[in-house]
Motif scaffolding. Structure first.
Motif, PDB file in Angstrom:
ATOM      1  N   SER A  30       0.870  -1.165   0.000  1.00 30.32           N
ATOM      2  CA  SER A  30       0.000   0.000   0.000  1.00 30.32           C
ATOM      3  C   SER A  30       0.912   1.222   0.000  1.00 30.32           C
ATOM      4  O   SER A  30       2.078   1.126   0.390  1.00 30.32           O
ATOM      5  CB  SER A  30      -0.854  -0.063   1.269  1.00 30.32           C
ATOM      6  N   ASP A  86      -3.124   5.368  -1.385  1.00 30.70           N
ATOM      7  CA  ASP A  86      -4.138   4.377  -1.018  1.00 30.70           C
ATOM      8  C   ASP A  86      -5.137   4.868   0.025  1.00 30.70           C
ATOM      9  O   ASP A  86      -6.068   4.135   0.361  1.00 30.70           O
ATOM     10  CB  ASP A  86      -3.455   3.070  -0.600  1.00 30.70           C
ATOM     11  N   SER A 115      -8.145   4.813  -1.809  1.00 29.38           N
ATOM     12  CA  SER A 115      -8.425   3.508  -2.401  1.00 29.38           C
ATOM     13  C   SER A 115      -8.630   2.472  -1.293  1.00 29.38           C
ATOM     14  O   SER A 115      -9.756   2.229  -0.874  1.00 29.38           O
ATOM     15  CB  SER A 115      -7.260   3.179  -3.351  1.00 29.38           C
ATOM     16  N   GLN A 116      -7.558   1.964  -0.730  1.00 27.62           N
ATOM     17  CA  GLN A 116      -7.703   0.816   0.174  1.00 27.62           C
ATOM     18  C   GLN A 116      -8.035   1.168   1.625  1.00 27.62           C
ATOM     19  O   GLN A 116      -8.491   0.303   2.373  1.00 27.62           O
ATOM     20  CB  GLN A 116      -6.401   0.012   0.175  1.00 27.62           C
ATOM     21  N   TYR A 122      -9.443  -0.860   5.084  1.00 23.28           N
ATOM     22  CA  TYR A 122      -8.667  -1.038   6.321  1.00 23.28           C
ATOM     23  C   TYR A 122      -9.458  -0.568   7.551  1.00 23.28           C
ATOM     24  O   TYR A 122      -9.337  -1.131   8.619  1.00 23.28           O
ATOM     25  CB  TYR A 122      -7.345  -0.257   6.284  1.00 23.28           C
TER      26      TYR A 122
END
Ligand code: PA5
Length: 466
Positions: free
Chosen positions: A316, A321, A324-325, A329
């Motif tokens: 990451s 991110d 995005s991610q 998380y």
């Protein structure tokens, strides 16, 4: 040591019940000590020869450095041929320490810096190889072929293609001077070829496995060729090694985080996300992913019991991110530990101007991009903590040879301690070897006839095609 480790956000008394119980340090003291003792008892022995690399006498490197200085003065491009541990360490370090846009610099700027372009080939995608050939001038390109075993198909294939072209371009005698081999001395196909052809050859110690080899000639030769201060890199690694030899888990960063990660796995956190907040450290995640996955992902423990151990590493990048991610998380399953890497001071920064013509964006004006990046990092740490998600932060005061050396040594010891805690063989890779043998078999290599029959039989059994 210069690196700082903040593990507040791993602990249950900070983030809530999904965190690690602080009483575990006492309850698990025996297991922690056993893991520590296991690694300490084998320092410099067997597959733990990598622990000795930072302790090499720096003056032993002078001859190699001088040779690489000479190559750098003649080279328009330096190309590394290698894969896995013979590429990922070098990639992570050059990204951290060289200009990130090195190959895009105009020729005059490269000349002024006294640097060649650098390519680390890693994969064997044929389109990529063709594109490399369009970019480099073979007459002034130098190749470093790196393979510990000396047998890896990908690296040998790259070598065969490029050596053939080089011989055609400059003739055999001159071509030999453009290839440097880094391999195990005394055995393997690359070693034998290098001897026959008369290539300059550097060794990799027998007890240093691919993913633990970045501080051996695997990394040192290309780093020296690119003018990186390898003595400073090793000095940083040495200081971290000392810290990682401390028997007190609360003072030993590698033992500490290895323990926390193993406890997190027990709680179902089977994913370990590496998230640097600095593009220079972006490929440290690739280095980490390999060392963590290939070392801990094992079917059986050392006693032969089936355990299917391991924690899936994931890459990451902050702040990319966050867009995005990070949603996953903070709100997805409680199956991750996020390691954030922070950089206190960027080598260069950019001030966001206070443009009087623009009324909006007051909150940004006058800050630097480095400040913005670090505020965003702290915001992510806060969001994860608020959501009860395990995370810890490693801070580098700045990115230089010393701190990068510290970080690499930390990853190596953390992996060794985690493997010892889990009771697996950290240093083998039977799953990878299986694939290598099947490749040899399919290519018709002598001695692999039985394996070929096995591969074909397995293929025949698959019925589910469309
Ligand atoms: O860590 C490992 O052992 C592997 O990832 C190897 O580095 C990789 O397979 C390349 O092997 P070699 O350096 O022998 O070509």
């Amino acid at each position: 040591m210069k690196l700082k480790f903040d593990y507040n956000n791993m602990m249950a008394d900070v983030i809530g019940e999904r965190g690690i119980d602080p009483k575990g340090f006492a309850a698990d003291a025996k297991a922690i000590t056993a893991a520590y003792d296991d690694v300490m008892a084998n320092l410099g022995k067997g597959w733990q020869e990598w622990t000795e690399l930072p302790y090499i006498d720096p003056s032993d490197l002078d001859g190699m450095i001088a040779r690489m200085d000479d190559i750098r003065s003649k080279a328009s491009a330096f190309v590394v041929l290698g894969i896995g541990g013979s590429a990922l360490g070098p990639i992570s370090v050059v990204q951290a320490l060289l200009n990130m846009r090195l190959n895009e610099l105009p020729a005059a700027a490269l000349k002024a810096a006294g640097l060649p372009k650098l390519y680390i080939e890693d994969n064997i995608d044929p389109e990529r190889m063709n594109e490399l050939l369009e970019l480099i001038d073979l007459k002034t390109t130098y190749f470093n072929v790196i393979t510990k075993s000396g047998e890896t198909s990908e690296t040998l294939a790259q070598f065969l293609v490029l050596y053939d072209l080089m011989k055609k371009a400059v003739g055999k005698e001159e071509a030999k001077k453009h290839f440097i081999a880094t391999t195990t001395i005394g055995k393997g196909t690359l070693y034998n070829l290098a001897q026959k052809e008369g290539f300059v050859t550097y060794g990799i110690p027998a007890g240093v496995g691919g993913r633990f080899s970045v501080l051996s000639n695997v990394g040192l030769v290309p780093f020296a060729a690119m003018g990186i201060d390898i003595k400073k890199l090793l000095a940083g690694a040495k200081e971290m090694s000392e810290a990682c030899r401390n028997g007190d888990v609360k003072k030993n960063p590698a033992l500490l985080t290895a323990y926390l990660q193993c406890k997190a796995m027990e709680k179902g956190a089977n994913i370990s996300v590496m998230m640097p907040y600095a593009d220079s450290l972006k490929y440290m995640s690739d280095f980490y992913c390999q060392i963590w996955a290939e070392s801990l992902g094992k079917a059986v423990d050392k006693s032969g019991k089936v355990v299917h151990a391991g924690q899936t590493p994931a890459k990451s990048l902050g702040v990319t991110d966050q867009h995005s991610q990070v949603q996953l998380y903070t709100e997805g399953p409680f199956d991750k530990v996020i390691t954030i890497i922070a950089v206190e001071k960027f080598r260069r920064d950019v001030v966001i101007p206070d443009d009087k013509d623009i009324d909006a964006c007051e909150f940004l004006k006058g800050h630097t991009m480095g400040e913005l990046l670090n505020h965003e990092r702290v915001a992510t740490e806060y969001a994860l903590r608020k959501a009860g998600r395990m995370n810890f932060t490693i801070t580098l005061p700045e990115v230089d040879e010393y701190t990068v050396g510290e970080l690499l040594a930390y990853y190596e010891y953390e992996t060794a301690f985690a493997g010892a805690y889990l009771g697996v063989d950290t240093f083998n890779q039977p799953g990878v070897e299986e694939g290598k043998k099947a490749t040899f078999a399919m290519l018709g290599r002598k001695g692999y006839e039985e394996k070929l029959a096995e591969v074909r039989a397995a293929a025949k059994k698959s019925e589910y095609y469309i």
